[in-house]
Design a protein around this motif. Structure first.
Motif, PDB file in Angstrom:
ATOM      1  N   UNK A  86      39.302  43.982  45.064  1.00 55.19           N
ATOM      2  CA  UNK A  86      39.427  43.402  43.727  1.00 55.19           C
ATOM      3  C   UNK A  86      38.482  44.112  42.751  1.00 55.19           C
ATOM      4  N   UNK A  87      37.266  44.393  43.196  1.00 58.97           N
ATOM      5  CA  UNK A  87      36.290  45.079  42.350  1.00 58.97           C
ATOM      6  C   UNK A  87      36.723  46.508  42.019  1.00 58.97           C
ATOM      7  N   UNK A  88      37.515  47.124  42.919  1.00 55.06           N
ATOM      8  CA  UNK A  88      38.010  48.479  42.676  1.00 55.06           C
ATOM      9  C   UNK A  88      39.224  48.502  41.744  1.00 55.06           C
ATOM     10  N   UNK A  89      39.854  47.333  41.507  1.00 55.67           N
ATOM     11  CA  UNK A  89      40.998  47.289  40.602  1.00 55.67           C
ATOM     12  C   UNK A  89      42.271  46.737  41.200  1.00 55.67           C
ATOM     13  N   UNK A  90      42.242  46.322  42.464  1.00 54.23           N
ATOM     14  CA  UNK A  90      43.413  45.683  43.067  1.00 54.23           C
ATOM     15  C   UNK A  90      43.543  44.262  42.529  1.00 54.23           C
ATOM     16  N   UNK A  91      44.707  43.665  42.741  1.00 54.20           N
ATOM     17  CA  UNK A  91      44.931  42.265  42.376  1.00 54.20           C
ATOM     18  C   UNK A  91      45.569  41.536  43.547  1.00 54.20           C
ATOM     19  N   UNK A  92      45.323  40.227  43.634  1.00 47.47           N
ATOM     20  CA  UNK A  92      46.037  39.394  44.603  1.00 47.47           C
ATOM     21  C   UNK A  92      47.381  39.055  43.982  1.00 47.47           C
ATOM     22  N   UNK A  93      48.433  39.076  44.795  1.00 43.60           N
ATOM     23  CA  UNK A  93      49.757  38.749  44.283  1.00 43.60           C
ATOM     24  C   UNK A  93      50.480  37.790  45.229  1.00 43.60           C
ATOM     25  N   UNK A  94      51.493  37.159  44.705  1.00 45.48           N
ATOM     26  CA  UNK A  94      52.336  36.239  45.464  1.00 45.48           C
ATOM     27  C   UNK A  94      53.733  36.840  45.556  1.00 45.48           C
ATOM     28  N   UNK A  95      54.191  37.081  46.787  1.00 44.23           N
ATOM     29  CA  UNK A  95      55.544  37.608  46.993  1.00 44.23           C
ATOM     30  C   UNK A  95      56.345  36.694  47.923  1.00 44.23           C
ATOM     31  N   UNK A  96      55.854  35.462  48.082  1.00 43.87           N
ATOM     32  CA  UNK A  96      56.527  34.512  48.956  1.00 43.87           C
ATOM     33  C   UNK A  96      55.769  34.219  50.236  1.00 43.87           C
ATOM     34  N   UNK A  97      54.617  34.855  50.426  1.00 42.62           N
ATOM     35  CA  UNK A  97      53.884  34.660  51.676  1.00 42.62           C
ATOM     36  C   UNK A  97      53.363  33.234  51.837  1.00 42.62           C
ATOM     37  N   UNK A  99      54.910  30.628  51.484  1.00 42.60           N
ATOM     38  CA  UNK A  99      55.958  29.789  52.078  1.00 42.60           C
ATOM     39  C   UNK A  99      55.814  29.688  53.594  1.00 42.60           C
ATOM     40  N   UNK A 100      55.083  30.625  54.198  1.00 42.77           N
ATOM     41  CA  UNK A 100      54.908  30.648  55.647  1.00 42.77           C
ATOM     42  C   UNK A 100      53.683  29.833  56.038  1.00 42.77           C
ATOM     43  N   UNK A 101      53.890  28.850  56.888  1.00 44.53           N
ATOM     44  CA  UNK A 101      52.779  28.031  57.352  1.00 44.53           C
ATOM     45  C   UNK A 101      51.823  28.894  58.177  1.00 44.53           C
TER      46      UNK A 101
END
Length: 130
Positions: A86-97, A99-101
């Protein structure tokens, strides 16, 4: 017999994307010109030269949909690695994961939106289950 030599990633700005991934992986830029940049593992280990390098190739097309191919990374400490990326410039994203318990991985995107996953640490329980 064949082996993978290079993983190629199209990029609007190959120089900045290569810099992100070189820092993320602790690899080095081994070639650069106005159209492409190559990063590779250069640590003197026995696997150096066996692990594919990554080529960032200039392409003005915009990313529109989820990648059909992505990389999964197995860190020693998932939380620390996510924070570092995250500090390097990445982001957390939601792609449907979500939904999996019991989801144990974190889906992220690099600065140009290419998805990748940070898995939970490899531990003895995972090794024994194989």
């Amino acid at each position: 017999m064949i082996r993978i030599q290079t993983i190629t990633i199209d990029s609007k700005d190959p120089h900045s994307l290569a810099k992100f991934w070189a820092e993320a992986l602790n690899w080095e830029i081994t070639y650069s010109d106005e159209f492409e940049v190559v990063i590779a593992l250069l640590d003197g280990s026995p696997v150096q030269g066996l692990i594919p390098d990554i080529l960032f190739l200039i392409n003005d097309d915009s990313k529109i949909v989820k990648n059909r191919l992505h990389l999964d990374f197995r860190p020693e400490n998932q939380d620390q690695e996510v924070q570092r990326l995250l500090a390097l410039g990445a982001t957390k994203i939601e792609i449907g994961q979500s939904e999996y318990e019991g989801t144990t991985w974190v889906v992220m995107a690099d600065p140009e939106g290419n998805e990748f996953c940070i898995l939970d640490p490899l531990n003895d329980a995972l090794l024994l289950s194989k």
